[in-house]
Design an enzyme around this catalytic site. Structure first.
Site, mmCIF file in Angstrom:
data_model
loop_
_atom_site.group_PDB
_atom_site.id
_atom_site.type_symbol
_atom_site.label_atom_id
_atom_site.label_comp_id
_atom_site.label_asym_id
_atom_site.label_seq_id
_atom_site.Cartn_x
_atom_site.Cartn_y
_atom_site.Cartn_z
ATOM 1 N N ASP A 122 0.863 -1.217 -0.067
ATOM 2 C CA ASP A 122 -0.060 0.107 -0.135
ATOM 3 C C ASP A 122 0.932 1.183 -0.126
ATOM 4 O O ASP A 122 0.537 2.374 0.128
ATOM 5 C CB ASP A 122 -0.715 -0.039 1.172
ATOM 6 N N ASP A 125 -5.670 -9.031 14.254
ATOM 7 C CA ASP A 125 -5.191 -10.283 14.608
ATOM 8 C C ASP A 125 -5.675 -10.997 15.855
ATOM 9 O O ASP A 125 -6.195 -12.148 15.768
ATOM 10 C CB ASP A 125 -3.439 -10.335 14.589
#
Length: 493
Positions: free
Chosen positions: A93, A241
């Site tokens: 990105d 996560d």
């Protein structure tokens, strides 16, 4: 005023009780860890023949990592795994020099026969979680290995982790973080000192008792089916996560933790990078607790498992209690005599300290100081533990703001932790591309809080009440050091 005084005292005591409960739960994990060391619950990996190794997608989510992306890609291509059985996807990105560096590395390794691609998006929607989610559409692997830009996994990483998936209940295999630059400075030593607890006592202890544990965002492998059945990556928290870990386990999948397999990584070498990492972890932890606790308690998990999951999800909140006992300890100092309360009753809360001393000592003897002389270890611990305690207290304002924002639902961007290719004490922190440039309000407040606790020390001496002097000295040192390093590590224009 008497009523107000009792309210202050009650809030102070409630914060102490919360910290005591948290520390006792940590001590329980230490007990479980010691039980693990005695053996009896090891999970054995299976043997896999060379032709039967499964296909693996290695995802490398990056954003503006010009100093470390080259070493990351070079390192991943050294994997001792059949070249036709894995692909490398750089989920990029970036919008700076990282783009050209990553493109050059892809071209270099494609020419050498590696299955490697740089995958980009038009918008950085969802940050890391968004990149991982988007990357799933082009991933061909039955298993997905994930590494952040600062990690340098060993060549045998896949061969050490993939065999555990022969157990069809295992959805994730997580490895232990090692620290390539822990001796770089006091800041990196203290980070390693703290992280070693999570990657020994906490992770192993939870798995030993079959409690909920977590994938740590990197240096682990997911079964693709696990990600998909749990609903995929979601970007509504800053700790995607932890969020997916809990959703997967509530679906019946197991996370296996490999303490014996280390994955080296670079620790933040400057204070503002560390604070941005702490903010993300603390706020994301609070967001995930808010999101997942109802699901945990609605599930059919045993009560003990729900209780430990709750403590795990709420663990970041201990910083809020640390901040409260620090700030409130000063008015409590002045209130003890008028309220007729003897400070000796607080002695019961020394159990918190004793518990944490045991946890941190064992964790670091098992990792950083393994094999060293116990006499030397004792004096190392005698120095580093109070300093660690002070700086942890000094971070409590910064972390409390993150926790409160997480619980009230205030959204903020995923601010990645900058890395500068710092591997040893010989490397210099002179790469200013990603350094912070402004002094935030919290840093000013940290400086003022240091003065507040210096005054508290003076007041205690004047009142001949030394009950809080050690606490106030640690708080003054902690807030002062955090403020000092935050300013020192700015790139001032």
């Amino acid at each position: 005023m008497i009523i107000l005084g009792y309210i202050v005292l009650v809030i102070y005591c409630l914060a102490l009780i919360y910290i005591l409960a948290f520390c006792l739960m940590q001590f329980h994990l230490l007990f479980l860890y010691q039980k693990h060391l005695k053996g009896g619950n090891e999970i054995e990996s299976s043997e896999i023949s060379e032709e039967n190794w499964p296909f693996v997608t290695i995802q490398l989510p990056i954003y503006n990592e010009m100093y470390v992306v080259q070493r990351l890609v070079d390192n991943i291509t050294k994997f001792d795994y059949p070249k036709d059985k894995f692909e490398i996807h750089i989920l990029d990105d970036s919008d700076d020099e990282t783009v050209a560096i990553a493109e050059a590395k892809v071209a270099e390794y494609k020419a050498k026969g590696f299955n490697i691609e740089r995958i980009t998006r038009e918008k950085r929607t969802g940050y890391k979680a968004g990149a991982l989610k988007a990357g799933m559409s082009s991933a061909k692997g039955e298993f997905i290995a994930i590494f952040d830009a600062d990690f340098l996994p060993n060549p045998d990483f896949l061969k050490n982790t993939i065999p555990y998936f022969e157990d069809e209940k295992i959805g994730v295999v997580q490895t232990r973080w090692e620290h390539i630059n822990q001796d770089y400075s006091l800041i990196t030593r203290l980070q390693a000192f703290q992280l070693n607890v999570h990657f020994t006592i906490e992770q192993v202890g939870r798995e030993t008792a079959d409690y909920m544990l977590q994938f740590n965002g990197t240096a682990g492998v997911w079964r693709r089916e696990t990600i998909e059945s749990a609903g995929g990556w979601e970007a509504d928290t800053l700790t995607e996560d932890l969020d997916l870990s809990y959703r997967a386990q509530l679906k019946g999948w197991k996370i296996h933790y490999l303490e014996e397999v280390g994955s080296p990584a670079e620790l933040p070498a400057e204070m503002n990078g560390l604070k941005s990492q702490q903010f993300r972890w603390m706020k994301g932890g609070a967001e995930t607790a808010k999101k997942m606790l109802p699901s945990v308690w609605r599930s059919d998990l045993p009560f003990k498992k729900k209780l430990h999951a709750s403590v795990h999800l709420l663990s970041s909140s201990v910083f809020l209690c640390v901040f409260i006992i620090g700030v409130f300890s000063v008015p409590v100092l002045f209130l003890l005599e008028p309220l007729g309360f003897n400070a000796k009753y607080f002695a019961v809360f020394l159990l918190s300290m004793l518990s944490i001393v045991g946890v941190y000592f064992v964790a670091n003897v098992r990792t950083t100081w393994k094999g060293e002389n116990y006499f030397k270890i004792f004096f190392k611990f005698l120095f580093i533990f109070p300093v660690f305690l002070a700086l942890s207290m000094g971070l409590s304002l910064h972390n409390s703001i993150a926790i409160i924002q997480g619980y009230i639902g205030k959204k903020s961007p995923f601010v990645r932790t900058p890395k500068f290719d710092i591997k040893s004490i010989k490397d210099k922190l002179n790469k200013e591309k990603y350094m912070a440039t402004k002094i935030p309000f919290t840093t000013i407040m940290e400086g003022l809080l240091s003065l507040y606790f210096i005054y508290a020390i003076y007041a205690g001496i004047q009142m001949n009440n030394k009950s809080f002097i050690l606490l106030h000295a640690l708080l003054a040192l902690g807030y002062g050091a955090i403020c000092f390093y935050s300013v020192k590590h700015l790139k001032l224009k």
